[in-house]
Design an enzyme around this catalytic site. Structure first.
Site, mmCIF file in Angstrom:
data_model
loop_
_atom_site.group_PDB
_atom_site.id
_atom_site.type_symbol
_atom_site.label_atom_id
_atom_site.label_comp_id
_atom_site.label_asym_id
_atom_site.label_seq_id
_atom_site.Cartn_x
_atom_site.Cartn_y
_atom_site.Cartn_z
ATOM 1 N N ASP A 11 -20.780 25.550 10.361
ATOM 2 C CA ASP A 11 -20.921 26.364 9.152
ATOM 3 C C ASP A 11 -19.673 26.123 8.295
ATOM 4 O O ASP A 11 -18.683 25.533 8.729
ATOM 5 C CB ASP A 11 -21.097 27.847 9.519
ATOM 6 C CG ASP A 11 -21.746 28.628 8.389
ATOM 7 O OD1 ASP A 11 -22.313 29.691 8.646
ATOM 8 O OD2 ASP A 11 -21.695 28.154 7.231
HETATM 9 C C1 GLC Z 1 -22.424 29.908 4.384
HETATM 10 C C2 GLC Z 1 -23.429 30.472 5.364
HETATM 11 C C3 GLC Z 1 -24.457 29.477 5.810
HETATM 12 C C4 GLC Z 1 -24.739 28.506 4.687
HETATM 13 C C5 GLC Z 1 -23.480 27.693 4.474
HETATM 14 C C6 GLC Z 1 -23.647 26.730 3.298
HETATM 15 O O1 GLC Z 1 -21.160 30.425 4.680
HETATM 16 O O2 GLC Z 1 -22.909 31.103 6.531
HETATM 17 O O3 GLC Z 1 -25.621 30.222 6.179
HETATM 18 O O4 GLC Z 1 -25.826 27.653 5.017
HETATM 19 O O5 GLC Z 1 -22.336 28.493 4.281
HETATM 20 O O6 GLC Z 1 -23.803 27.438 2.124
#
Ligand code: GLC
Length: 716
Positions: free
Chosen positions: A279
């Site tokens: 993430d």
């Molecule tokens: C965010 C979220 C994740 C998302 C990623 C890209 O922090 O936790 O669900 O897909 O970053 O935006």
């Protein structure tokens, strides 16, 4: 001729062969580049362009901040995506295309109701259709990969991201995980209207202590396997192309740095063949967790744990080459990560079709058939919790007041995680009611003033009171300590109730909230969630009977915040009758699986096809469903099972089957559920799956309090 070129450029060759051929041609720097995902903003564009030219970038996320779900983000301009793709494909030594990722959580240009609402439909076919439309629209905008479905089981609605998942039940979430993966990827993710899916956030993110996002989670191994892992296992079995490792620490290990979770369980035990993306900057955040001394250590830990691609923090790009030279990471692990990423790119057909037709979007985005589906889904997801004979309203109603803080709202109806929906095109509830009831006089406050709202209500024959929360009150990073409506709304409901007129409370929210007595005793209470681009129209269809409220609760609604965590599939205890509070009942306000329609149903004559089966055997449990009302309608038949005596404490009941049943007035139909090892087994001590001998109780009914009961035995 293609046959004359390198094997990896030959689409007639098997993916595995193309991967191996390409891998042997890559330098360590080019391999590491494939594991590096970047975002592009004007300030870094030149630097990123040069890095792409050097083969140092494998993926681009189309977002500019990790709060993509809660803040405006850059649009995905096809020409811009093609421009940088052209550098990767035409100006690098091996011409490996970038994979473009974006958060397409519940729709792209056509925004569907939030995932929690999609779960309320208990309808895999419609969920798959919604995700297929999202894929079609996103692919036409140059997106190759969506960071969805979000599969985090959530039992604590204080947590903002409860909005984004499929609720509290592992069986429901598993079946919808399969539907979402199929919707996004289809049978062939290389098709021009499909995208790669991403099961997230692996794993146990929804168990954050205190409902505070990113917080620690403690989950026993049996609960991890029986509850939180279940939808991920289903997504892997459905062929999901990627998995996203979560931010949080689970049982003392950050998910993004856990070999046990990412490799031993996900890749070895579940057999996941795709790639793991971290993430947003969660690799670098291993330093904040204080399991990594610095970014270099974080890169080493994450790669060796099983992360294959680093989302935007640059730790892999900066440190893997040095770590490799020093022998601090395995070359074999690095190659495995690159294989997984390249395999996804070949399966997506990116080498054959790296660019997107800039005109493709105009033909599909917000298409009439997509809007019609979104409208139908908004009605099917709406949950009717109370109805004292008022709904459906007749269209002959003369003076209808549509008031409340969300009556004239557009943005909130779209919900959290909306990057490509158009606010201005989102109808308000006032507009939708006026459209469905053109002859009525629609009264609404011209300003967001409660005194004016009350005056309009006092002048009307019937009142529709739209309350709830904004899109900014839930989603990532947006938790609440009190499960109440935002300030002032309880009082408004009580004031409208004091007018002693027929009134309907319509709740537009991304999570369960505790409603006061006035709301619960309204003439009708409709839980419409954040219902998407066509949500207002779908709600109006339900209010005036052009559609039936089709939803059933995908999670338990508590009487107070103090009840949390509360979920129907809790385990047996030693003193079941003594689980109480002195100040209010310990039972839910509204149960999992509950919801009303516009007719009534009975369940009768439950039958099991065998009294005894072997541990690997199957049986069918069936029951007769009858429409005992005066209107045609649809119910959700639900099948719950209990393992009566087991080697560990087991839930008092678990959903193990559901089916929507549409019946004419007076019509009956037998609904049947197949029960076999997948439904009767569980993970016991030491993570071992088993079906244990003994008696099982099974119920069929309209919600998790179903009491039409039968028994059968699994033989030794
Ligand atoms: C965010 C979220 C994740 C998302 C990623 C890209 O922090 O936790 O669900 O897909 O970053 O935006």
């Amino acid at each position: 001729m293609i046959e004359d070129g390198p094997v990896y450029r030959n689409p007639t060759q098997p993916v595995a062969r193309r991967v191996e051929d390409l891998l042997t041609r890559m330098t360590p720097a080019e391999k590491i580049g494939q594991l590096n995902q970047v975002f592009v903003v004007p300030e870094n564009r030149e630097q990123i362009t040069e890095l792409i030219r050097q083969g140092g970038v494998g993926s681009r996320i189309i977002a500019t901040s990790h709060l993509a779900g809660s803040t405006e983000q850059q649009a995905a301009e096809v020409e811009d995506l093609n421009d940088l793709q052209r550098i990767a494909v035409e100006e690098t030594r091996l011409g490996i295309p970038l994979i473009h990722g974006r958060d397409i959580i519940h729709g792209h240009r056509t925004v569907f109701p939030i995932p929690l609402a999609l779960a309320a439909m208990f309808d895999e076919a419609l969920v798959e259709e919604a995700f297929a439309v999202a894929a079609r629209e996103a692919a036409s905008a140059g997106v190759h990969w969506s960071f969805a479905p979000m599969l985090d089981i959530a039992r604590d609605p204080r947590w903002g991201r409860v909005v984004e998942g499929f609720g509290e039940d592992p069986y429901l979430a598993s079946r919808l995980a399969i539907a979402a993966v199929h919707g996004f990827q289809g049978d062939d993710p290389a098709a021009p209207d499909r995208v790669l899916a991403c099961a997230k956030h692996y794993v146990g993110y929804g168990a954050a202590e205190g409902g505070r996002d990113y917080n620690t989670a403690e989950i026993s191994d049996t609960t991890l396997r029986n509850v939180y892992l279940a939808p991920f296992r289903a997504a892997v079995d459905a062929g999901v192309g990627s998995v996203m490792s979560a931010f949080h620490d689970l049982n003392g290990e950050p998910a993004t740095g856990s070999f046990y979770l990412l490799t031993e369980i996900l890749k070895h035990e579940l057999g996941f063949q795709g790639f793991v993306v971290s993430d947003w900057a969660s690799v670098a955040e291993l330093v904040n967790h204080r399991v990594a001394a610095d970014r270099c250590d974080a890169a080493r830990i994450a790669l060796m744990a099983g992360v294959d691609m680093d989302m935007v923090c640059g730790c892999f790009q900066e440190h893997l080459a040095g770590l490799l030279e020093r022998g601090a990471i395995d070359a074999a692990r690095l190659d495995d990560a690159v294989r997984r990423v390249l395999g996804a790119k070949f399966r997506l057909g990116l080498f054959e079709r790296p660019y997107t037709d800039p005109q493709a979007g105009a033909r599909v985005r917000f298409a009439p058939e997509h809007r019609a589906l979104a409208r139908r889904i908004a009605a099917r997801a709406a949950v009717l919790l109370e109805n004292r004979g008022l709904l459906p309203l007749t269209k002959e109603a003369r003076r209808i007041a549509v008031i409340g803080p969300l009556a004239q709202e557009r943005r909130a109806l779209l919900g959290s995680w909306v990057l490509d929906g158009i606010i201005a095109e989102t109808q308000t509830l006032v507009e939708a009611v006026a459209e469905v009831c053109p002859q009525a006089e629609i009264l609404s406050a011209s300003r967001a003033l409660s005194d004016e709202m009350l005056m309009r209500a006092a002048e009307a024959d019937v009142v529709i009171l739209a309350v709830g929360e904004s899109d900014a009150r839930n989603g990532e990073y947006n938790n609440v300590a009190e499960l109440r409506l935002p300030a002032g709304q309880d009082e408004l409901i009580e004031a409208v109730a004091g007018l002693e007129k027929p009134f309907i409370v319509v709740v537009l929210s991304g999570r369960p909230v505790v409603l006061n007595r006035a709301a619960r005793q309204a003439s009708a209470l409709l839980w419409a969630w954040h219902p998407g681009s066509m949500g207002a129209a779908g709600i109006a269809d339900v209010l005036f009977g052009d559609a039936e409220p089709g939803g059933r609760l995908p999670l338990t609604f508590p009487r107070s915040t103090g009840h949390v965590p509360i979920h129907y599939n809790h385990r047996s205890t030693g003193r079941p009758a003594m689980s109480r509070y002195h100040d209010m009942p310990a039972t839910p306000l509204y149960r999992f699986g509950s919801g009303l329609g516009y007719t009534t149903f009975t369940f009768s004559d439950i039958v099991v096809s065998a009294a005894t089966i072997a541990a690997d055997g199957h049986l069918t449990v069936s029951a007769l469903v009858t429409n005992t009302g005066l209107r045609a309608g649809e119910t959700v038949a639900q099948c719950y099972v209990r393992d009566d005596v087991a080697s560990i404490t087991r839930p008092v009941r678990e959903l193990k089957g559901f089916a929507r049943v549409a019946l004419a007035p007076g019509e009956s139909r037998r609904v049947a559920f197949d029960l076999g090892p997948a439904e009767l087994g569980f993970y016991g001590r030491h993570g071992r799956w088993r079906v244990e001998p003994g008696t099982f109780t099974v119920w069929v009914g309209a919600d998790s309090s179903a009491n039409l009961e039968a028994r059968f035995t699994v033989a030794l």
